[in-house]
Design a protein around this motif. Sequence first.
Motif, PDB file in Angstrom:
ATOM      1  N   GLY A  81       8.070  46.993  27.747  1.00  0.00           N
ATOM      2  CA  GLY A  81       8.160  47.862  26.732  1.00  0.00           C
ATOM      3  C   GLY A  81       9.273  47.570  25.674  1.00  0.00           C
ATOM      4  N   THR A  82      10.087  47.060  25.940  1.00  0.00           N
ATOM      5  CA  THR A  82      11.056  46.413  24.998  1.00  0.00           C
ATOM      6  C   THR A  82      11.672  45.124  25.203  1.00  0.00           C
ATOM      7  N   GLY A  83      11.962  44.538  23.897  1.00  0.00           N
ATOM      8  CA  GLY A  83      12.582  43.436  24.018  1.00  0.00           C
ATOM      9  C   GLY A  83      11.687  42.249  23.566  1.00  0.00           C
ATOM     10  N   ILE A  84      12.063  41.093  22.937  1.00  0.00           N
ATOM     11  CA  ILE A  84      11.156  40.364  22.086  1.00  0.00           C
ATOM     12  C   ILE A  84      10.406  39.396  23.045  1.00  0.00           C
ATOM     13  N   GLY A  85      10.976  39.273  24.278  1.00  0.00           N
ATOM     14  CA  GLY A  85      10.072  38.668  25.058  1.00  0.00           C
ATOM     15  C   GLY A  85       8.694  39.442  25.683  1.00  0.00           C
ATOM     16  N   TYR A  86       9.057  40.717  25.943  1.00  0.00           N
ATOM     17  CA  TYR A  86       7.976  41.474  26.318  1.00  0.00           C
ATOM     18  C   TYR A  86       7.117  41.482  24.841  1.00  0.00           C
ATOM     19  N   PHE A  87       7.476  41.440  23.640  1.00  0.00           N
ATOM     20  CA  PHE A  87       6.768  41.184  22.454  1.00  0.00           C
ATOM     21  C   PHE A  87       5.841  39.978  22.453  1.00  0.00           C
ATOM     22  N   VAL A  88       6.554  39.115  22.738  1.00  0.00           N
ATOM     23  CA  VAL A  88       5.510  37.888  22.841  1.00  0.00           C
ATOM     24  C   VAL A  88       4.345  37.998  23.898  1.00  0.00           C
ATOM     25  N   TRP A  89       4.711  38.435  25.104  1.00  0.00           N
ATOM     26  CA  TRP A  89       3.890  38.701  26.038  1.00  0.00           C
ATOM     27  C   TRP A  89       2.696  39.592  25.713  1.00  0.00           C
ATOM     28  N   ASN A  90       3.192  40.718  24.942  1.00  0.00           N
ATOM     29  CA  ASN A  90       2.099  41.795  24.580  1.00  0.00           C
ATOM     30  C   ASN A  90       0.896  41.011  23.724  1.00  0.00           C
ATOM     31  N   GLU A  91       1.744  40.395  22.724  1.00  0.00           N
ATOM     32  CA  GLU A  91       0.729  39.620  21.734  1.00  0.00           C
ATOM     33  C   GLU A  91      -0.108  38.543  22.169  1.00  0.00           C
ATOM     34  N   TRP A  92       0.499  38.054  23.235  1.00  0.00           N
ATOM     35  CA  TRP A  92      -0.143  36.943  23.788  1.00  0.00           C
ATOM     36  C   TRP A  92      -1.394  37.568  24.558  1.00  0.00           C
ATOM     37  N   ASN A  93      -1.052  38.805  25.107  1.00  0.00           N
ATOM     38  CA  ASN A  93      -2.124  39.354  25.895  1.00  0.00           C
ATOM     39  C   ASN A  93      -3.453  39.580  25.092  1.00  0.00           C
ATOM     40  N   ASN A  94      -3.009  39.995  23.713  1.00  0.00           N
ATOM     41  CA  ASN A  94      -4.061  39.985  22.526  1.00  0.00           C
ATOM     42  C   ASN A  94      -4.702  38.691  21.901  1.00  0.00           C
ATOM     43  N   LEU A  95      -4.069  37.681  22.407  1.00  0.00           N
ATOM     44  CA  LEU A  95      -4.240  36.061  21.934  1.00  0.00           C
ATOM     45  C   LEU A  95      -4.130  36.102  20.380  1.00  0.00           C
ATOM     46  N   SER A  96      -3.079  36.962  19.945  1.00  0.00           N
ATOM     47  CA  SER A  96      -2.682  36.927  18.803  1.00  0.00           C
ATOM     48  C   SER A  96      -1.778  35.953  18.322  1.00  0.00           C
ATOM     49  N   LEU A  97      -2.213  34.996  18.098  1.00  0.00           N
ATOM     50  CA  LEU A  97      -1.283  33.734  18.070  1.00  0.00           C
ATOM     51  C   LEU A  97      -0.248  33.800  16.897  1.00  0.00           C
ATOM     52  N   ALA A  98      -0.735  34.366  15.846  1.00  0.00           N
ATOM     53  CA  ALA A  98       0.002  34.466  14.260  1.00  0.00           C
ATOM     54  C   ALA A  98       1.360  35.296  14.953  1.00  0.00           C
ATOM     55  N   ASN A  99       1.240  36.560  15.620  1.00  0.00           N
ATOM     56  CA  ASN A  99       2.164  37.178  16.031  1.00  0.00           C
ATOM     57  C   ASN A  99       3.050  36.707  16.875  1.00  0.00           C
ATOM     58  N   VAL A 100       2.522  35.814  18.009  1.00  0.00           N
ATOM     59  CA  VAL A 100       3.330  35.111  18.684  1.00  0.00           C
ATOM     60  C   VAL A 100       4.176  33.992  18.012  1.00  0.00           C
ATOM     61  N   ILE A 101       3.693  33.397  16.999  1.00  0.00           N
ATOM     62  CA  ILE A 101       4.457  32.459  16.322  1.00  0.00           C
ATOM     63  C   ILE A 101       5.402  33.079  15.371  1.00  0.00           C
ATOM     64  N   PHE A 102       5.083  34.518  14.939  1.00  0.00           N
ATOM     65  CA  PHE A 102       6.130  35.120  14.247  1.00  0.00           C
ATOM     66  C   PHE A 102       7.503  35.151  15.030  1.00  0.00           C
ATOM     67  N   ALA A 103       6.915  35.983  16.371  1.00  0.00           N
ATOM     68  CA  ALA A 103       8.029  36.143  17.228  1.00  0.00           C
ATOM     69  C   ALA A 103       8.911  34.913  17.557  1.00  0.00           C
ATOM     70  N   ILE A 104       8.098  33.862  17.824  1.00  0.00           N
ATOM     71  CA  ILE A 104       9.008  32.619  18.137  1.00  0.00           C
ATOM     72  C   ILE A 104       9.826  32.253  17.096  1.00  0.00           C
ATOM     73  N   ALA A 105       9.359  32.348  15.525  1.00  0.00           N
ATOM     74  CA  ALA A 105      10.395  32.292  14.668  1.00  0.00           C
ATOM     75  C   ALA A 105      11.471  33.142  14.616  1.00  0.00           C
TER      76      ALA A 105
END
Lengths: 279, 438, 275
Positions: free
Chosen positions: C227-251
């Motif tokens: 639900g919260t946290g940037i780690g969760y955000f990465v996982w949630n976007e990874w679930n959607n195979l949204s690499l763009a968002n994952v890369i943004f989160a990594i940045a």
Amino acid sequence: MRPFVSVEELGKSYGALSVFEEVGFTIDKGEFVCLIGHSGCGKSTILNVVAGLDRPSAGRVIVDGSQVRGPSLDRGVVFQSHALLPWLPALKNVAFAVRSRWPRWSDAQVVSQAQKYLDMVHLTGSEQKKPSELSGGMKQRVGIARAFAIQPKMLLLDEPFGALDALTRGVIQDELLQICAATRQTVLMITHDVDEAILLADRILLMSNGPRAGIAEVVENALPRGRTRQTIHRDPRYYALRNHLLDFLVTRSRRYRNGAGSEAARTTPTELLPEESVP
Amino acid sequence: MADSESNDGGQREEVNDERLTDDAFIERAVELAILHEMLPDGPSRRELLRAVGKGAVLSALTSFFPLGAAKALAQEAKGALELKELQLGFVPITCATPIIMADPMGFYAKQGLKVNVVKTAGWALIRDKVLNREYHASHMLSPMPLTISLGAGSRPQATYVAAIENINGQAITLHLKHKERRDPKQWKGMKFAVPFDYSMHNLLVRYYVAEHGIDPDKDIEIRVVPPPEMVANLRAGNIDGYLGPEPFNQRAVYEEVGFIHLLSKELWDGHPCCALGVPAAFIQENPNTFAALFRAIATATVHAHKPENRAEIAKAIAPANYLNQPLPVVEQVLTGRFADGLGKIQNVPGRADFDPFPWHSMGVWILTQLKRWGYLKQEIDYRGVAEQVFLATDARRRMIEIGLPVPKESYMRHEVMGKTFDPAKPDDYVKSFAIRRS
Amino acid sequence: MQLAPGIRAALASLLLLALVLGVWHLATLPKASRQNADADYAALMGSPRSSLPAPLQIAQAAWLQLKSPFRNGGLNDKGIAIHLAWSLGRVLLGFAIAMLVAVPLGFLIGSSPFAYRSLNPFIQVLKPISPLAWMPLALYTIQDSSACSIFVISICSAWPMLLNTAHGVGSVKREWLDVARTLEVSPWRKGFHLLLPAAAPTILTGMRISMGIAWLVIVAAEMLVGGTGIGYFVWNEWNNLSLANVIFAIAVIGLTGMLLDLGFAGLGRLVAWQE
């Protein structure tokens, strides 16, 4: 009257190796005594034992009637490399010691005491400088101020000027003389600078070389108190004394394998220049 | 009026009447209780009632006693919710559609519940959070309540399948390079992925390859991989295919990585997949809350069953808060009109379906397969365990209450890949397979 | 024209970045339209795209996220600023707990060879354990997943602080210790006024490394909480195979880590001393 400091039958050995043995001497109150010897004879160890920082393998040290069992505020030490705390400015370094001695003093009292001794070593104006901003000589002066500021019963100096250049050394020697005169401090100092010993000391202890070193000779300083650097070498007795000491260091120290014991011969080299005084 | 006002001498009026609905029942009970309190003397009370009639007496009493409020209070007390706010876990796959859609589409709210549907990172985590009571109930794979109750892979805790969430809705997806290798007999040495050991996916893929003579433990490799990583692994070539949950089969097609080889509907039409897993303790401690939760999810499930609702549901559950998948992908899964990855559009409306009834026979089938592959090593009372964990009887009662259609039986024969499963003979069934571990 | 060396280096960096982005952009241009594409089929397959997101896509994704940083789209969908705040809160709490245990323990180990020798085997065994290994154990015993993620952050980030404190305290110059002895300084004063300032630069280096590790661990730890946290955000976007968002989160993760590191570097400068 018992002597103020009494070193009795002191010995230090590591396993089978004996560094020094049967070292004994006394220091009267207000006296300035220098200990001279080659490296390896254990003079620093003797100083550390007197300070209480080290333990002897044999013998004991009595200061003002009580045996030395560990370090104490009664015996201040000036270390060879100033040992200042680098994160504190000069004033706070001295104040640290003052606070240790008188924990109940107010801040104002502590600062005033620290300032007084910094002034005595002519460091007025440099109180807020950190050690990295001070020259070698200035750092050593702070060390001296720190040791004096706690007004100890006796002061121990371990080759305090060894790291300084000749000019600075001279200036600080003068200051030390002045402070000792003003405070009538009892001092034991280690040096291998002969001129320094003649300038500062009332009595000079000469150590033979190690292993199994000992006090070979005890030399009274024939030159009276009130010596100054500028005039000392004009005294006719100066060179005789100087030669005597140098000869010892160059030749005789090797010969005296065994220490002279507690009854070290007292010599006055001006007239006599004794060849041997070994028992 | 059914109470016996005509009694004489000391007999109490009674409210027992099977013809009354619950509400009317309560009203009568309240009326009687108050009559008795206000007019305790039996004979004189009955005299009065005979003289002026109950209606007149009650309206007179109302001026002394707030009868209406008392009735309303009694109504509420009977069905009062012990908990109004619940934590429910879910894994973001379309199997959880009823659980998820009940939030944005108001099914929970209608029952007076505030349900926090919490997206969870994996099945092991779901299990742990249910065991440590961070979740009141959760989306689970249907074998999970069985294995948790039996203590396989975790400490045992009685957990039930309160309802089935979805039937069908899975598929075998293969990498595009295997377009010409669709016969399982050619699959020796290939690597497949499933989302969890105790899942219908694992049991079905094993069943499927075994029917083609392939031993799933010796001839192929089956790995446990989280569903989104299935697509990534397929793309990277780490696996050759998977039997996984939607929308990740359709997603593989969408990402032009794989194609849909077989819908799970073709293996066993009507197979259970995921369930509403509920710890026994929750049901015991909060019976009314559980009843409300069941009602919400069962009605949502039935709503999802209807094809005309599928498009709307897809829109509701696709956003970031729930599945977080592109809408076209979710639509193709739910409506059954989809691109198959090989250039054709297929139309299979029953591709994914929703039916809440937890057949006991489904539980028995799962247990036989778990035993077949050595996940359960002990002797099992198949019917006993299935009847305890799969709450068919309970579901039936509740569904009748809310007017949903239910089967009369709790056991049926299932057809799996052309072979009939008779739940009355589970041991024989296990022994009937050539390839097995027990 | 002569530019200052610092500016020249900066220009070179920018040029390099532009070059990398350019090559990346070219590499991710979508391939030619699909062969024999039936219009209906193509519609179901979505627009053609490459598997690795193009720089422009990432910029778009970043813009979408940054536009609504405080978004509350539901329990499982929050804006990036909210996620960051949660992550920072957890990291700081985990770090603080680790610090409260590691620094005193480090003092003990640094001052007492006996303590060092008896505790060292445990330290050496526990130190290399990865956060992913701690999590199941922690969840099983601690049970509450929020407390569990804080625990995992603490236990993984404590070691550099512990060892650096021990080292710093253990290597305080002998002379200073002798000074303290001749001044009869009490153990408390010695610890606070001598050991601590002397060891402070080393301790702070340890803290800096620890903070880096704590920040690293959040991605793993936050998958627990949901639900919260940037780690969760990465996982949630990874679930959607949204690499763009994952890369943004990594940045975002990288940038925040860098700022945290700079912060500790600054603190390090405050306590640094020169002889």
